[in-house]
Write an enzyme that holds these catalytic residues in place. Sequence first.
Site, short mmCIF file in Angstrom:
data_model
loop_
_atom_site.label_atom_id
_atom_site.label_comp_id
_atom_site.label_asym_id
_atom_site.label_seq_id
_atom_site.Cartn_x
_atom_site.Cartn_y
_atom_site.Cartn_z
CD GLN A 124 30.00 13.83 26.48
OE1 GLN A 124 29.19 14.26 27.29
NE2 GLN A 124 29.76 12.75 25.73
CE1 TYR B 208 21.84 17.76 23.85
CE2 TYR B 208 23.02 15.68 24.16
CZ TYR B 208 22.02 16.57 24.54
OH TYR B 208 21.17 16.27 25.58
C1 FMN Z 1 21.27 11.86 34.37
C2 FMN Z 1 21.92 11.52 33.06
C3 FMN Z 1 22.78 12.43 32.47
C4 FMN Z 1 23.44 12.12 31.27
N1 FMN Z 1 24.33 13.01 30.74
C5 FMN Z 1 25.04 12.68 29.64
C6 FMN Z 1 26.07 13.53 29.15
O1 FMN Z 1 26.38 14.59 29.72
N2 FMN Z 1 26.74 13.15 28.02
C7 FMN Z 1 26.45 11.98 27.37
O2 FMN Z 1 27.07 11.66 26.36
N3 FMN Z 1 25.50 11.13 27.84
C8 FMN Z 1 24.82 11.45 28.96
N4 FMN Z 1 23.91 10.57 29.47
C9 FMN Z 1 23.81 9.21 28.90
C10 FMN Z 1 24.72 8.26 29.69
O3 FMN Z 1 26.09 8.61 29.49
C11 FMN Z 1 24.54 6.80 29.26
O4 FMN Z 1 24.68 6.71 27.87
C12 FMN Z 1 23.17 6.27 29.67
O5 FMN Z 1 22.94 6.45 31.06
C13 FMN Z 1 23.07 4.77 29.34
O6 FMN Z 1 24.01 4.03 30.08
P1 FMN Z 1 23.50 3.05 31.26
O7 FMN Z 1 22.52 2.12 30.64
O8 FMN Z 1 24.72 2.40 31.81
O9 FMN Z 1 22.82 3.96 32.28
C14 FMN Z 1 23.20 10.87 30.65
C15 FMN Z 1 22.31 9.97 31.24
C16 FMN Z 1 21.68 10.28 32.43
C17 FMN Z 1 20.77 9.26 33.06
#
Ligand code: FMN
Length: 357
Positions: free
Chosen positions: A98, A179
Amino acid sequence: MDHLFRPLQLGSLTLPNRICMAPLTRCRADRDHVPTQLMAEHYAQRASAGLIIAEATMVQAGQSAFQTEPGIYSAAQIDGWRRVTEAVHARGGRIFLQLWHGGRACHPLINGDIEPVSASAIAITNDITHTPEGKANYVVPRVLHDDELPAIVALFGQAAANALAAGFDGIEIHGANGYLIDQFLRDGCNRRTGPYGGPVENRARLLLEVLAAVGVVWGSERVGLRLSPLSSFNSMGDSDPIGLARWLAERLNACNLAYVHLIRGDVLGEVQGDVLTPFRQRYQGVLIANLHYTAAEAEAAIAAGQCDAVAFGTAYIANPDLPERIRAGAPLNTPNPSTFYKPGPAGYTDYPFMTTT
Ligand SMILES: Cc1cc2nc3c(=O)[nH]c(=O)nc-3n(C[C@H](O)[C@H](O)[C@H](O)COP(=O)(O)O)c2cc1C
């Protein structure tokens, strides 16, 4: 769980299942933003994912938002990422990177006093950031002039070339979560006039220019795009998020991307709405959905044609063998938020694999 385990074609790349690892910033790179051996181990542990989308990675020095997140602008970073891609490929996996510019989410105290930049001079106010000097409010960013934007596009193009050199299978452009690219897309944050402000076709100009630049390097069918029209994280908002999603879905048909990765709602729960249905109705390419899916819901969503694959975030933090667990109907490990962004192996490479008897 039939549908989750059907192969999925992304251009010439075949995913063996439809369980993707969402990009997850974990701050395990070193102080020069170089990926570490620990990161290679972490991603290799998760190689059974249909697709790993590796974490947000800086396209430019001096634009750090999390202190020890990785970059892809130096030779050492390319070498570090090569160790990651080789480790994932050795276990039979597939991994995209990414590419990310933090824009106004970066802080001068993390970046040797370099000012953050954005579409307009509006600060993030619904959160605080962490700096070497402790917690701090975000600052009002410097507005990028129109004639500075070709250099931003070129940064993404160079980062794409670096990702190719590092052995990735493709890249995902980070157009989500407030972002830089998202700061241009949504009118709550973009108050510009001129070619990059005002109507949606202008606010999407930076995104489309970035997609074109990285497509030259990779071929568009190895380029994914992440969007989050409904998210209010990082003080984001739009006067017509569904209209924005509809416009993007129609316009992106011409881009022949590997996939669009749509965050279906607001992670903070403040904005309600269904963006997935209108997007799916208009977008003809592969659609990966994300946010709060259980395995059962993901299976049902794919079976119903709402999306083609699902990306799991927090479940992947704690479950390196998530596909195997889903297939077996096994319980999932519980993620520990206190180690999400804490350097070191604890809560990163030590979550247990399922035991088979
Ligand atoms: C610790 C953490 C780091 C994340 N880092 C990113 C990232 O680098 N890029 C991004 O697009 N989303 C990031 N997210 C969002 C996740 O990709 C995802 O959208 C979010 O956890 C919701 O999905 P879930 O309900 O399956 O957890 C992050 C989320 C968490 C919890």
